[in-house]
Each structure stands twice: as structure tokens, then as C-alpha cells.
Motif scaffolding. Structure first.
Motif, PDB file in Angstrom:
ATOM      1  N   ASP A  98       0.811  -1.218   0.000  1.00  9.40           N
ATOM      2  CA  ASP A  98       0.000   0.000   0.000  1.00  9.40           C
ATOM      3  C   ASP A  98       0.849   1.274   0.000  1.00  9.40           C
ATOM      4  OD1 ASP A  98      -2.415  -1.451   0.129  1.00  9.40           O
ATOM      5  OD2 ASP A  98      -2.263  -1.621   2.315  1.00  9.40           O
ATOM      6  N   ASP A 153       3.612   3.618  -1.685  1.00  7.50           N
ATOM      7  CA  ASP A 153       4.298   3.940  -2.946  1.00  7.50           C
ATOM      8  C   ASP A 153       5.574   4.701  -2.592  1.00  7.50           C
ATOM      9  OD1 ASP A 153       5.192   5.162  -5.342  1.00  7.50           O
ATOM     10  OD2 ASP A 153       3.176   5.011  -6.189  1.00  7.50           O
ATOM     11  N   GLU A 204       6.187   7.864  -5.106  1.00  8.05           N
ATOM     12  CA  GLU A 204       5.287   9.000  -4.923  1.00  8.05           C
ATOM     13  C   GLU A 204       5.190   9.440  -3.467  1.00  8.05           C
ATOM     14  OE1 GLU A 204       3.766  10.668  -7.318  1.00  8.05           O
ATOM     15  OE2 GLU A 204       4.663   9.387  -8.867  1.00  8.05           O
ATOM     16  N   THR A 215       3.376   7.969  -0.952  1.00 12.12           N
ATOM     17  CA  THR A 215       1.953   7.969  -0.595  1.00 12.12           C
ATOM     18  C   THR A 215       1.571   6.652   0.077  1.00 12.12           C
ATOM     19  OG1 THR A 215       1.284   7.062  -2.751  1.00 12.12           O
ATOM     20  CG2 THR A 215       1.309   9.478  -2.516  1.00 12.12           C
ATOM     21  N   ILE A 216       0.473   6.708   0.821  1.00 15.91           N
ATOM     22  CA  ILE A 216      -0.168   5.507   1.379  1.00 15.91           C
ATOM     23  C   ILE A 216      -1.543   5.395   0.747  1.00 15.91           C
ATOM     24  CG2 ILE A 216      -1.195   4.444   3.429  1.00 15.91           C
ATOM     25  CD1 ILE A 216       0.841   5.808   5.147  1.00 15.91           C
ATOM     26  N   THR A 217      -1.882   4.216   0.247  1.00 16.51           N
ATOM     27  CA  THR A 217      -3.233   3.961  -0.236  1.00 16.51           C
ATOM     28  C   THR A 217      -4.009   3.263   0.869  1.00 16.51           C
ATOM     29  OG1 THR A 217      -2.518   3.762  -2.539  1.00 16.51           O
ATOM     30  CG2 THR A 217      -4.649   2.776  -1.952  1.00 16.51           C
ATOM     31  N   SER A 262      -7.183   1.416   1.916  1.00 23.20           N
ATOM     32  CA  SER A 262      -8.288   0.707   1.253  1.00 23.20           C
ATOM     33  C   SER A 262      -8.894  -0.395   2.110  1.00 23.20           C
ATOM     34  CB  SER A 262      -7.796   0.085  -0.066  1.00 23.20           C
ATOM     35  OG  SER A 262      -6.747  -0.848   0.194  1.00 23.20           O
ATOM     36  N   ARG A 311      -8.741   6.132   0.211  1.00 22.80           N
ATOM     37  CA  ARG A 311      -8.104   7.393  -0.131  1.00 22.80           C
ATOM     38  C   ARG A 311      -6.592   7.228  -0.238  1.00 22.80           C
ATOM     39  NH1 ARG A 311      -9.303   6.654   5.076  1.00 22.80           N
ATOM     40  NH2 ARG A 311      -8.048   7.565   6.752  1.00 22.80           N
ATOM     41  N   LYS A 312      -5.962   8.230  -0.809  1.00 25.87           N
ATOM     42  CA  LYS A 312      -4.503   8.234  -0.932  1.00 25.87           C
ATOM     43  C   LYS A 312      -3.954   9.396  -0.112  1.00 25.87           C
ATOM     44  CE  LYS A 312      -2.597   6.860  -4.670  1.00 25.87           C
ATOM     45  NZ  LYS A 312      -2.095   6.696  -6.058  1.00 25.87           N
ATOM     46  N   HIS A 337      -0.694  11.655   1.032  1.00 29.60           N
ATOM     47  CA  HIS A 337       0.682  12.059   0.704  1.00 29.60           C
ATOM     48  C   HIS A 337       1.461  12.248   2.012  1.00 29.60           C
ATOM     49  CE1 HIS A 337       0.137  12.697  -3.644  1.00 29.60           C
ATOM     50  NE2 HIS A 337      -1.115  12.947  -3.297  1.00 29.60           N
TER      51      HIS A 337
END
Length: 393
Positions: A233, A235, A238, A240-242, A244, A267-268, A270
Motif C-alpha cells: 500500500d 508507494d 510517490e 503515498t499511502i493507499t 483501502s 483514499r490516498k 501524501h
């Protein structure tokens, strides 16, 4: 009056105390048959019995009459009215099958349905307004949140049953939402001083699941979302954390990975450089799988984190008891949101970060914080106008 037709086709009439019917011989069965119409479940229903002799048939018909008068017979052709539990379960199964609700919502509704056990065994057409009032009188020691869930589920069941003409009237219609006996003390954010003290403890003391607590405090993620976080999850390019998934209680009380509480919860986020480096240290050499594991390599549950968190607050005297409000595990998320508001973050941006479905949830949850800082901004604006000799009088 019974009309009896014998084998030789001669007929004789026998008068009985209840109803009219007939007895006749059926050659194919080599048996006597008897038929009678009875009032069953407010409808006229024809019943047939068989026997070797006229007397046997006559006795069976008399027995049917007696049972009908006693109310012991039921019309098998008449649709059976479901119980509250049966209809609620059917309604929820349909909602899940049509993707109207998520599995996590279904599981939560099932837990609510269990709380209705004192009344859910009743058939829908047997439930009266008095029954519901009596039921809710016994539930007032539950929290307002629990009472709201029970009230909402019952309301949905009765409305649907009326719409489908299973019942004529909604017995909950005239009953207002009951009020809990429990005094509702709102969950509050940690003050800046409390947060500093807790940070020092989580960074320097041996507190189980401290990484999960820190992640929630600096991202606003729910604890269940933190526990469900996987290496995949994150990235790394980038930063980021996704979000879900969440850890939730499923069937038979087992903890499972579910989708987030709402679709907005997906949500994503940053990450700042500091939080990104913190996550990298949490990941270590892992290349996939759950980021956080319990000592026996299973899912970490909210209850496990809460136990450790509560113990730390008490052991290190973190909470300032002179500040109104309840401090619990959700306070970590509230703390993140409050610091964001204090920094001047717009409500719409905060809504997305927290995964709220509606801006009103954000505004209502943090109303007092927004109000406080709105007043401060008004004071700044007022001072600015005075400095520029812009005055009303």
C-alpha cells in the motif's frame, strides 16, 4: 350437516354441531373421504380426511372442527409472516448482494441485529407500538450510538415491510428516537502538552504497538486502517499511502480484513519526508504483506492497540484531567485533525484526509475547534482593518 354417500350410492344425512360437509366413498382408494370447510386464519379453507369406515371419517372431521374452533389450525397456503430477525437478515442479504452496502457494513448491522434479540423473534405483524416502547425502555443503559443503530435498523425493517405490503402500518412511526441514560462525554483531542508527553513515551519507552499509535497521530488514519496496512500500500516513489482496508470483527468474532468503513474511506495520503522515513523504518526488510503483526504473527486488532495505549496513558500520567472530554484511542485521530485545523487547514481538505463521506461530518465533529480558530481569524482581520484606519465609527 354431513351428506354421506355409501358404496351402494345411497345417501343419508347426519347433522353435526358445527359446519357443513360431506362424506363419500372413493373407489380408487377403497376408502371413505370427508370434506369440510373451516374458518382458519380468518379464511374459509376446505379440508379433506380419509378413513376405512364412515365412523372413522366422521370422527376425524369432528376433530378438525374442534381444532379449528380452538385456533390450533393454520392455513398452509397463506404466506407466513417473517419475524423481525428473518426479515432484517433477508433485507441485509439483498443489500449486500446488490452492492448497496459493503461487507463491513453488513457485519456491523448483524451485530446490531443481535442486540434486538429480546424482540426480534416476533413476527412483523405481531409487533405493536407498546412492544417497541417496552423494548427500548430496557435498552436505555446502552450508549446513544447503540440505541441509534437499533432504532435505525428497526425503522428500515418496518418501512420496507410496509412498502412490500407485508404489514399495513409501521409500529415505530410515532416513536421518537429514545435517549440514553448515559451521559455522553465527547472524545477529545490531546492538548499540545499531552501530545508532547505521549510522543516522548512512544519514542523512548517500550510500548507495544507504539508505531501504530504514532502513524495514526501523524496521518489521521483510523487504528483499524493502520492495522490493515500492507507494504504494497506504500508507494515509495510517490511517497503515498493507499488506504483501502481496515481490520474488523467478522463472523464468529474473528478479526478479518475488510474494505474501509465507507467508500470515502478509500483514499490516498501524501506523506511528509519525516513520516515517510518513519514508515521505511517500520517496514525494514519486508517486501510484502502486513506492515504490523502481533507477537504470534497474526493481525493486530484495535483492542490489542487500545489495551497498550490505555496502559501507557495511565503509567506515564499523560492525560490532564482538568480538560473536559474523554481521551481514548480515537483521540489520536482527533489530535491529528485538531492540529490540522489549528494550522489553518480548510475543512474540505481535512475531509479528504480523514475519509469522511460528507463535509458536514467534518464540520460537526470538529465544530468547537473550527469555531475557536474562526474567532481568532476574525480578531486578526479586525486588527488589520484598525491598523489601516478602517473603522465603522
Amino acid at each position: 350437516m354431513f351428506i354421506i354417500k355409501t358404496k351402494d350410492t345411497k345417501s343419508k344425512k347426519i347433522t353435526l354441531p358445527y359446519g357443513d360437509g360431506s362424506i363419500y366413498f372413493v373407489e380408487k382408494r377403497n376408502r371413505y373421504a370427508g370434506q369440510i370447510q373451516l374458518l382458519i386464519d380468518d379464511e374459509r379453507v376446505r379440508k379433506t380426511v380419509y378413513g376405512k369406515t364412515e365412523r372413522e371419517v366422521r370422527n376425524k372431521l369432528k376433530e378438525l372442527q374442534i381444532q379449528a374452533l380452538a385456533g390450533n389450525l393454520h392455513n398452509d397456503k397463506k404466506p407466513k409472516i417473517p419475524t423481525i430477525f428473518q426479515y432484517a437478515e433477508k433485507m441485509m442479504d439483498e443489500q449486500l448482494a446488490l452492492n448497496e452496502i459493503r461487507q463491513s457494513s453488513y457485519d456491523r448491522k448483524m451485530e446490531t441485529l443481535k442486540m434486538l434479540s429480546d424482540i426480534s423473534y416476533k413476527q412483523l405483524d405481531e409487533v405493536s407500538e407498546d412492544d417497541l416502547i417496552a423494548f427500548f425502555k430496557t435498552q436505555l443503559d446502552y450508549s446513544q450510538s447503540c440505541i441509534n443503530k437499533m432504532y435505525q435498523l428497526l425503522g428500515a425493517v418496518f418501512i420496507k415491510a410496509v412498502n412490500r405490503k407485508i404489514i399495513e402500518d409501521n409500529p415505530l412511526r410515532e416513536i421518537k428516537r429514545p435517549k440514553s441514560n448515559k451521559k455522553t462525554i465527547p472524545v477529545r483531542a490531546l492538548t499540545v502538552e499531552e501530545q508532547k508527553k505521549l510522543l516522548n513515551v512512544l519514542k523512548n519507552e517500550d510500548v507495544r504497538y507504539s508505531d501504530i499509535m504514532l502513524l495514526s497521530m501523524f496521518t489521521g488514519m483510523r487504528i483499524g486502517e493502520c492495522c490493515a496496512l500492507m507494504v504494497e500500500d506504500i508507494d515509495f516513489e510517490e511517497k503515498t499511502i493507499t488506504v483501502s482496508k481496515t481490520v474488523a470483527r467478522g463472523k464468529y468474532g474473528r478479526n478479518v480484513l475488510n474494505e474501509t468503513k465507507t467508500s470515502a474511506g478509500m483514499r490516498k495520503l501524501h506523506l511528509s519526508d519525516d513520516i515517510f522515513e518513519f514508515l521505511k523504518s517500520c517496514i525494514g526488510n519486508k517486501d510484502k504483506g502486513l506492515l504490523f503483526l502481533s507477537s504470534n504473527q497474526n493481525l493486530v486488532t484495535t483492542n490489542q492497540v487500545n489495551y497498550s495505549y490505555a496502559a501507557a496513558l495511565k503509567a506515564y500520567d499523560i492525560v490532564d484531567t482538568s480538560v473536559y472530554g474523554r481521551v481514548d484511542l480515537h483521540s489520536l485521530r482527533h489530535t491529528y485533525a485538531t492540529r490540522c485545523i489549528e494550522s489553518g487547514m480548510p475543512a474540505k481538505v481535512l475531509q479528504k484526509l480523514l475519509g469522511h463521506t460528507d463535509i458536514n461530518i467534518t464540520l460537526n465533529t470538529y465544530y468547537s475547534v473550527f469555531e475557536k480558530y474562526s474567532n481568532e481569524h476574525l480578531a486578526v482581520a479586525d486588527e488589520y482593518m484598525k491598523q489601516n484606519d478602517i473603522k465603522i465609527a
